[in-house]
Design an enzyme around this catalytic site. Structure first.
Site, PDB file in Angstrom:
ATOM      1  N   TRP A 339      -3.158   2.272   0.401  1.00  0.00           N
ATOM      2  CA  TRP A 339      -3.493   0.990  -0.230  1.00  0.00           C
ATOM      3  C   TRP A 339      -2.434   0.611  -1.259  1.00  0.00           C
ATOM      4  CZ3 TRP A 339      -4.259  -0.356  -5.322  1.00  0.00           C
ATOM      5  CH2 TRP A 339      -4.845  -1.594  -5.567  1.00  0.00           C
ATOM      6  N   HIS A 340      -1.854   1.610  -1.922  1.00  0.00           N
ATOM      7  CA  HIS A 340      -0.886   1.328  -2.974  1.00  0.00           C
ATOM      8  C   HIS A 340       0.435   0.804  -2.430  1.00  0.00           C
ATOM      9  CE1 HIS A 340      -3.659   3.609  -5.536  1.00  0.00           C
ATOM     10  NE2 HIS A 340      -3.029   3.070  -6.561  1.00  0.00           N
ATOM     11  N   GLY A 341       0.767   1.091  -1.208  1.00  0.00           N
ATOM     12  CA  GLY A 341       2.026   0.592  -0.696  1.00  0.00           C
ATOM     13  C   GLY A 341       2.354   1.138   0.676  1.00  0.00           C
ATOM     14  N   PHE A 488       1.519  -4.041  -5.323  1.00  0.00           N
ATOM     15  CA  PHE A 488       0.469  -3.487  -4.477  1.00  0.00           C
ATOM     16  C   PHE A 488      -0.557  -4.539  -4.067  1.00  0.00           C
ATOM     17  CE2 PHE A 488       1.396   0.295  -7.413  1.00  0.00           C
ATOM     18  CZ  PHE A 488       2.470   0.654  -6.641  1.00  0.00           C
TER      19      PHE A 488
END
Length: 488
Positions: A339-341, A488
């Site tokens: 989800w962060h990247g 993000f």
């Protein structure tokens, strides 16, 4: 438009003045905030306003369709369409919402990543392929508002929320500008009622909101942005840094990412308080955590709570034995990392934290049983030793998180094991930024109150505010720098 820019200061003053002018007209206020939110987001790239509008319209339609008959079959809420009579139809409606939102997120955020990763895998097995990448621009904040809209339709499907009849109110929930681009992730059942009722401002809210904005700006502009110089110099270098340089840079990044992200949240919470809203706390002294489970109850609380309620628990949580619990934790944290990247470093970071949680789950019960025989003072010392030890593990995770590539992780881990000198590592900047932050955080911890400073005598508070203001003027960068979590 950045929170730490003069443009946002002017924008907020104008919007706030207009908001106060129509204080007794709730729908007018909501319409004003929606227009302001779309303008705020359009300043980044007006083309992506269509994505927010599409998510809003899809989930408005799906929510109304899901709400035509109660999920328990207890009877119609209004005249039900034929498709609303079966559980299969309800699941299909939910899948439309989930598929549309995740499809938009996946295309804009992960398309190039998966295509490139697939091509590299084929090359490894002897099938060379030149992938066609789209070089898609990532819409700012898309991960945050996508999770927000998903929770809305899922809660309706579960029978925990009624569908919102007002398209205006739902659109404001999705696009509310203070938290739109970096959270915290709102829940419709908590925020929609605030949108629906008339707001009443009290002086304490305005005062507390102003303090949060000032403290958040100080953390971002003075602490995070100055620490960024030390961090970027090390992680953006193509050379081979010394072990001491890497260690200082990792510690600096631990403080930078906290001050940067929590600073944004403080500004968002302060802005909303001044308008009569309350959004959830997103950070609660995370570096005072003794275990990974405690850390995730204190760090990015809205995301960890979302992953728990909409992924980990539906997978089975910890109800199906140790092996299945470990699998559920791995899936949750791997997807949380992704989800962060769109990079393998984030996946490895998620894996690292999953393994930490699993390891601590196995060890902590035995330690706690042993600690029952300790005196109160011994337990307190043991607690601080555990906090210090886990902070080192957290920083090891940050090395993985911040690295530019998987190869750089190996290079820097190797450097940590080699000798080096502290000269030129940025240790002075690290200490200068850590001292004021830790002083405030220890006060908050000892008092058990994140707003402990507000209870100090007025003259002392005044001196603190003056110090924060001059810190912004003297040590702040003249050009506003983006917040880390915007990517993000």
């Amino acid at each position: 438009m950045l929170f730490n820019s003069f443009a946002f200061a002017l924008f907020f003053v104008v919007v706030y003045a207009a908001y106060l002018a129509c204080m007794r007209r709730r729908r007018t206020q909501n319409a004003l905030l929606l227009v302001a939110s779309y303008f705020f987001y359009g300043c980044w790239d007006w083309r992506f306003l269509g994505l927010i509008l599409a998510s809003t319209l899809i989930d408005y339609a799906c929510g109304r369709a899901l709400d035509r008959r109660r999920s328990d079959g207890s009877g119609p809420i209004e005249d039900a369409a034929p498709y609303a009579h079966s559980a299969r139809a309800r699941r299909a409606i939910l899948l439309v919402s989930v598929g549309a939102n995740l499809g938009i997120l996946g295309f804009f955020k992960y398309f190039d990543f998966f295509v490139e990763s697939g091509a590299e895998l084929l090359q490894m097995i002897g099938l060379p392929l030149t992938p066609r990448l789209l070089a898609i621009v990532l819409p700012v904040g898309i991960s945050f508002y996508t999770f927000q809209t998903l929770s809305y339709t899922i809660d309706i499907y579960r029978g925990q929320l009624r569908a919102e009849r007002s398209l205006l109110d739902l659109a404001l929930f999705v696009a509310f500008f203070p938290q739109l681009v970096a959270g915290p992730i709102l829940r419709a059942k908590d925020f929609l009622p605030q949108i629906a009722r008339r707001r009443q401002l009290v002086l304490e809210q305005v005062y507390t909101g102003g303090y949060l904005i000032l403290w958040g700006l100080f953390k971002k502009v003075v602490l995070a942005d100055n620490l960024a110089v030390v961090v970027d110099r090390t992680f953006s270098s193509d050379g081979s840094p010394s072990g001491a340089t890497v260690i200082i840079a990792v510690y600096a990044f631990a403080l930078q990412i906290y001050c940067d992200f929590s600073g944004y949240t403080d500004i968002a919470r302060g802005s909303t308080k001044m308008m009569g809203f309350e959004i959830p706390l997103n950070f609660n002294l995370p570096y005072f955590s003794a275990t990974p489970a405690e850390f995730w109850r204190r760090w990015h609380i809205s995301l960890s709570g979302w992953l728990r309620d909409y992924l980990y628990i539906p997978l089975g949580g910890d109800r199906r034995g140790r092996r299945r619990t470990a699998i559920n934790l791995l899936i949750t944290m791997l997807l949380g990392g992704l989800w962060h990247g769109a990079a393998w470093t984030f996946v490895l970071w998620g894996l690292f934290h999953a393994l930490l949680i699993i390891a601590y789950r196995g060890c902590v019960p035995a330690v706690c049983e042993f600690a029952r025989t300790w005196s109160e003072r011994t337990r307190m010392v043991g607690r601080w030793v555990a906090v210090a030890g886990f902070f080192q593990l957290t920083c090891l995770g940050y090395l993985i998180f911040r690295a530019e590539s998987v190869a750089q992780i190996g290079t820097m881990l190797h450097a940590v094991l080699s000798p080096g000198t502290l000269r030129g590592t940025g240790v002075t900047v690290l200490v200068a930024c850590a001292v004021p932050l830790l002083a405030v955080q220890f006060l908050q911890h000892l008092r058990g109150d994140l707003n402990a400073l507000l209870s100090w005598p007025a003259p002392v508070r005044g001196l603190v505010y003056v110090g924060l203001f001059f810190g912004l003027v003297i040590f702040g960068e003249p050009v506003a720098k983006p917040f880390i979590y915007f990517q993000f």
